[in-house]
Design a protein around this motif. Structure first.
Motif, mmCIF file in Angstrom:
data_model
loop_
_atom_site.group_PDB
_atom_site.id
_atom_site.type_symbol
_atom_site.label_atom_id
_atom_site.label_comp_id
_atom_site.label_asym_id
_atom_site.label_seq_id
_atom_site.Cartn_x
_atom_site.Cartn_y
_atom_site.Cartn_z
ATOM 1 N N ALA A 106 -14.586 -10.124 13.168
ATOM 2 C CA ALA A 106 -15.788 -10.252 13.719
ATOM 3 C C ALA A 106 -15.899 -10.658 15.120
ATOM 4 O O ALA A 106 -17.053 -10.489 15.897
ATOM 5 N N ILE A 107 -14.637 -10.702 15.773
ATOM 6 C CA ILE A 107 -14.894 -10.822 17.376
ATOM 7 C C ILE A 107 -14.286 -9.451 17.986
ATOM 8 O O ILE A 107 -14.947 -9.024 18.981
ATOM 9 N N THR A 108 -13.253 -8.755 17.522
ATOM 10 C CA THR A 108 -12.808 -7.706 17.946
ATOM 11 C C THR A 108 -12.090 -6.948 17.154
ATOM 12 O O THR A 108 -11.528 -7.335 16.034
ATOM 13 N N ASN A 109 -11.745 -5.491 17.366
ATOM 14 C CA ASN A 109 -11.200 -4.695 16.418
ATOM 15 C C ASN A 109 -9.915 -3.942 17.279
ATOM 16 O O ASN A 109 -9.197 -2.983 16.684
ATOM 17 N N HIS A 110 -9.656 -4.676 18.369
ATOM 18 C CA HIS A 110 -8.599 -4.184 19.057
ATOM 19 C C HIS A 110 -7.278 -4.932 18.511
ATOM 20 O O HIS A 110 -7.158 -6.129 18.768
ATOM 21 N N ILE A 111 -6.507 -4.132 17.978
ATOM 22 C CA ILE A 111 -5.327 -4.794 17.106
ATOM 23 C C ILE A 111 -4.359 -5.450 18.298
ATOM 24 O O ILE A 111 -3.957 -6.507 17.832
ATOM 25 N N PHE A 112 -4.096 -5.152 19.431
ATOM 26 C CA PHE A 112 -3.171 -5.809 20.385
ATOM 27 C C PHE A 112 -3.847 -7.218 20.913
ATOM 28 O O PHE A 112 -3.254 -8.312 20.978
ATOM 29 N N TRP A 113 -5.339 -7.115 21.038
ATOM 30 C CA TRP A 113 -5.820 -8.470 21.468
ATOM 31 C C TRP A 113 -5.963 -9.316 20.158
ATOM 32 O O TRP A 113 -5.674 -10.626 20.514
ATOM 33 N N MET A 114 -6.031 -8.862 19.159
ATOM 34 C CA MET A 114 -6.161 -9.777 17.761
ATOM 35 C C MET A 114 -4.729 -10.344 17.673
ATOM 36 O O MET A 114 -4.393 -11.491 17.392
ATOM 37 N N ALA A 115 -3.570 -9.453 17.849
ATOM 38 C CA ALA A 115 -2.341 -9.934 17.605
ATOM 39 C C ALA A 115 -2.022 -10.978 18.564
ATOM 40 O O ALA A 115 -1.163 -11.974 18.315
ATOM 41 N N LEU A 116 -2.115 -10.685 19.842
ATOM 42 C CA LEU A 116 -1.961 -11.693 20.966
ATOM 43 C C LEU A 116 -2.783 -13.311 20.746
ATOM 44 O O LEU A 116 -2.132 -13.952 20.785
ATOM 45 N N GLY A 117 -4.121 -12.828 20.399
ATOM 46 C CA GLY A 117 -4.936 -14.255 20.181
ATOM 47 C C GLY A 117 -4.322 -15.071 19.231
ATOM 48 O O GLY A 117 -4.053 -16.247 19.240
ATOM 49 N N LEU A 118 -4.117 -14.554 18.034
ATOM 50 C CA LEU A 118 -3.624 -15.019 16.704
ATOM 51 C C LEU A 118 -2.254 -15.528 16.846
ATOM 52 O O LEU A 118 -2.004 -16.604 16.292
ATOM 53 N N GLY A 119 -1.470 -14.729 17.530
ATOM 54 C CA GLY A 119 -0.111 -15.239 17.862
ATOM 55 C C GLY A 119 -0.032 -16.423 18.794
ATOM 56 O O GLY A 119 0.746 -17.283 18.330
ATOM 57 N N ILE A 120 -0.821 -16.532 19.555
ATOM 58 C CA ILE A 120 -0.818 -17.747 20.444
ATOM 59 C C ILE A 120 -1.198 -18.845 19.477
ATOM 60 O O ILE A 120 -0.538 -19.906 19.584
ATOM 61 N N GLY A 121 -2.266 -18.786 18.779
ATOM 62 C CA GLY A 121 -2.704 -19.745 17.816
ATOM 63 C C GLY A 121 -1.522 -20.049 16.767
ATOM 64 O O GLY A 121 -1.546 -21.266 16.456
ATOM 65 N N ALA A 122 -0.775 -19.139 16.235
ATOM 66 C CA ALA A 122 0.249 -19.624 15.542
ATOM 67 C C ALA A 122 1.223 -20.279 16.034
ATOM 68 O O ALA A 122 2.123 -21.081 15.343
ATOM 69 N N MET A 123 1.547 -20.159 17.363
ATOM 70 C CA MET A 123 2.533 -20.865 18.013
ATOM 71 C C MET A 123 2.198 -22.441 18.117
ATOM 72 O O MET A 123 3.056 -23.219 17.958
ATOM 73 N N TYR A 124 0.878 -22.517 18.253
ATOM 74 C CA TYR A 124 0.576 -24.081 18.310
ATOM 75 C C TYR A 124 0.562 -24.761 16.907
ATOM 76 O O TYR A 124 0.850 -25.738 16.796
ATOM 77 N N VAL A 125 0.328 -23.794 15.798
ATOM 78 C CA VAL A 125 0.605 -24.315 14.602
ATOM 79 C C VAL A 125 1.943 -24.827 14.241
ATOM 80 O O VAL A 125 2.234 -25.870 13.746
ATOM 81 N N ARG A 126 2.794 -23.874 14.539
ATOM 82 C CA ARG A 126 4.159 -24.224 14.500
ATOM 83 C C ARG A 126 4.671 -25.592 15.231
ATOM 84 O O ARG A 126 5.348 -26.452 14.689
ATOM 85 N N SER A 127 4.283 -25.723 16.491
ATOM 86 C CA SER A 127 4.581 -26.793 17.169
ATOM 87 C C SER A 127 3.958 -27.962 16.811
ATOM 88 O O SER A 127 4.766 -29.178 16.744
ATOM 89 N N LEU A 128 2.731 -27.848 16.279
ATOM 90 C CA LEU A 128 2.074 -29.112 15.658
ATOM 91 C C LEU A 128 2.791 -29.547 14.386
ATOM 92 O O LEU A 128 3.120 -30.791 14.252
ATOM 93 N N THR A 129 3.485 -28.489 13.681
ATOM 94 C CA THR A 129 4.151 -28.795 12.462
ATOM 95 C C THR A 129 5.238 -29.879 12.755
ATOM 96 O O THR A 129 5.615 -30.712 12.011
ATOM 97 N N VAL A 130 6.079 -29.362 13.839
ATOM 98 C CA VAL A 130 7.435 -30.082 14.274
ATOM 99 C C VAL A 130 6.769 -31.232 14.713
ATOM 100 O O VAL A 130 7.632 -32.390 14.421
ATOM 101 N N TYR A 131 5.722 -31.515 15.422
ATOM 102 C CA TYR A 131 5.292 -32.648 16.126
ATOM 103 C C TYR A 131 5.265 -33.843 14.855
ATOM 104 O O TYR A 131 5.599 -34.946 14.964
ATOM 105 N N LEU A 132 4.591 -33.351 13.880
ATOM 106 C CA LEU A 132 4.250 -34.128 12.833
ATOM 107 C C LEU A 132 5.279 -34.576 12.229
ATOM 108 O O LEU A 132 5.552 -35.686 11.816
ATOM 109 N N VAL A 133 6.314 -34.081 11.876
ATOM 110 C CA VAL A 133 7.438 -34.150 11.314
ATOM 111 C C VAL A 133 8.246 -35.211 12.152
ATOM 112 O O VAL A 133 8.764 -36.324 11.610
ATOM 113 N N ARG A 134 8.482 -34.807 13.357
ATOM 114 C CA ARG A 134 9.301 -35.668 14.381
ATOM 115 C C ARG A 134 8.655 -36.963 14.588
ATOM 116 O O ARG A 134 9.365 -38.151 14.857
#
Length: 383
Positions: free
Chosen positions: A273-301
Motif C-alpha cells: 500500500a506504500i510502495t511496490n519497490h521490493i528493495f525499499w520494502m525489504a530494507l524498511g521491513l528489515g530494519i523494523g524486524a531488527m527492532y522486534v528481535r532486539s525488543l524480544t531480547v530486552y524483554l527476556v533479559r
C-alpha cells in the motif's frame, strides 16, 4: 543495557536509511523510514510472544535466534518471500520474478495481491491456533478472569482448539473466499483457502508438537539440574541458569521462525500500500524486524514478562485479533493502521493491568509489614 541490546538495530537503521538516500534519493529515505515504523507497530505483540519462548532457551540458542534467525526474517520473509509468491503465481523462475519486480512493479504487486487469499489463510490459521491453545490452557494468572476461567474449563476437552479452528476455516472458505479480491475483480478461491488453511494448521501441529515433545522429554533432566542447583546453593557455589538446549531448543527455534513468518504476512502485504519497490520494502521491513528481535531480547533479559504477568495475555489476544483480521482480509480490505492499533491497545491495556496488580501487591505487603511492626511494638510495651 538499552544501547547494548538495541545497538545493532540503531546501526542498521542509520546505515539502511543512509544507503536508501544515497542510492535512490530522499523519497526512498522517507518510504523506508515509514515502512520501518509500520513493521515495529505491527510486530510488537510478536516480540512479547517471542520473549515468552526465547526465555526457555539457553544463551547459545538465543544467539542463534539473533543471528541466523534475523537473516531468515530480513532476507527470507522480507525479500525472498514476495519473490517466491510471484514466481509460483506467475509460474516463472526466481530470477524472472525479480526482473518482473524491477521492470514491471505494478504487475508484480498484482500477482502478490492475487496470492493474498492463500497467504492470509495460512497465516491466519497458524496464529489462530496459537491464540486458542493459549486461552484454553489453565494458567496461574488470569487477566480477564470472567472469560478465561470458563474457557480454561472448556480447554479440558481434547482437540477443542483444532475443532474450532477447522470450523472457522470452513466458514471462511464458504463465505469470504467465494468473493476473494484479485487483480481481475473477484474470484472463487474456496479451494485455495481451504488448502492453505489446512497447511497452516498442519504446520502449527507439527512444529509445535515436536518442540513440545522434546521439551517434555527434557523435564526429567531439568528436575535433576534443579536438584543440582539446590545442592550448589547449600554448598555456597555459584549457580547458573540453564535453558533448553539440543533438540528441544532446535524445534522451539523452528517454531519461533514459523511464528515470525506468520506475523510478517500482514506487514509484507501491507507494505504494497506504500510502495511496490521490493528493495525499499525489504530494507524498511528489515530494519523494523531488527527492532522486534532486539525488543524480544530486552524483554527476556529484563525479566519483563515475570514482572508484568499480563503482558503475555495481551499479546496473545492481539494474536487472536490479527488472526481474525487476516481471515477477514481475504474479502475485505482493512487498513494497516487498524491492525497495528488493535495490537498496541491490547498490549497497553495488559501492561496497565499488570502495573495495577503490582501496586496492589506492594500495598498489601507494606500494610502487612506495618501491622507486624505494630504487633511487635505492642508486645514490647506490654513487657
Amino acid at each position: 543495557m538499552v544501547l547494548k541490546t538495541f545497538g545493532w538495530s540503531f546501526a542498521v537503521t542509520a546505515l539502511g536509511l543512509a544507503f536508501a538516500a544515497w542510492q535512490w534519493g530522499w523519497e526512498a529515505f522517507g518510504i523506508v523510514l515509514i515502512l520501518s515504523i509500520l513493521e515495529i507497530s505491527l510486530s510488537f505483540d510478536n516480540a512479547v510472544v517471542n520473549a515468552g519462548i526465547l526465555k526457555k532457551m539457553n544463551a547459545f540458542w538465543q544467539k542463534i535466534f539473533l543471528t541466523i534467525g534475523i537473516m531468515v526474517a530480513v532476507f527470507g520473509m522480507r525479500l525472498v518471500f514476495p519473490v517466491v509468491i510471484v514466481a509460483i503465481s506467475a509460474k516463472v523462475g526466481p530470477i524472472e520474478a525479480v526482473q518482473l519486480a524491477l521492470d514491471q512493479p505494478e504487475q508484480y504487486e498484482a500477482l502478490v495481491t492475487d496470492a493474498h487469499a492463500s497467504i492470509a489463510a495460512f497465516g491466519g490459521m497458524f496464529l489462530l491456533m496459537i491464540f486458542l491453545d493459549f486461552i484454553f490452557e489453565e494458567r496461574e494468572f488470569k487477566w480477564l478472569s470472567w472469560l478465561e476461567r470458563p474457557l480454561a474449563k472448556l480447554g479440558k476437552i481434547d482437540m477443542l482448539s483444532v475443532c474450532i479452528a477447522l470450523i472457522v476455516l470452513l466458514v471462511t472458505a464458504t463465505t469470504f473466499a467465494t468473493q476473494a479480491h484479485t487483480s481481475a475483480g473477484h474470484a472463487d478461491k474456496s479451494a485455495t483457502v481451504l488448502l492453505s488453511g489446512v497447511a497452516g494448521l498442519i504446520t502449527y501441529l507439527v512444529v509445535g508438537g515436536l518442540s513440545g515433545y522434546f521439551e517434555n522429554k527434557l523435564e526429567e533432566d531439568e528436575e535433576r539440574e534443579h536438584e543440582a542447583e539446590e545442592q550448589a546453593k547449600q554448598q555456597g557455589k555459584q549457580v547458573s541458569a540453564v535453558g533448553l538446549a539440543g533438540k528441544a531448543a532446535f524445534f522451539l527455534f523452528l517454531y519461533l521462525e514459523v511464528l515470525d513468518a506468520s506475523f510478517s504476512f500482514d506487514g509484507v502485504i501491507g507494505a504494497f500500500a506504500i510502495t511496490n519497490h521490493i528493495f525499499w520494502m525489504a530494507l524498511g521491513l528489515g530494519i523494523g524486524a531488527m527492532y522486534v528481535r532486539s525488543l524480544t531480547v530486552y524483554l527476556v533479559r529484563q525479566g519483563t514478562l515475570d514482572e508484568y504477568v499480563f503482558l503475555e495475555h495481551g499479546a496473545h489476544y492481539a494474536i487472536g485479533a490479527l488472526a481474525a483480521i487476516l481471515l477477514i482480509t481475504i474479502q475485505h480490505e482493512i487498513h494497516e493502521l487498524i491492525t497495528g492499533t488493535v495490537g498496541i491497545i491490547l498490549i497497553a491495556a495488559s501492561f496497565l493491568s499488570s502495573v495495577r496488580r503490582n501496586k496492589r501487591i506492594a500495598t498489601a505487603e507494606n500494610a502487612a509489614a506495618g501491622k507486624g511492626e505494630g504487633d511487635k511494638t505492642e508486645v514490647t510495651s506490654a513487657v
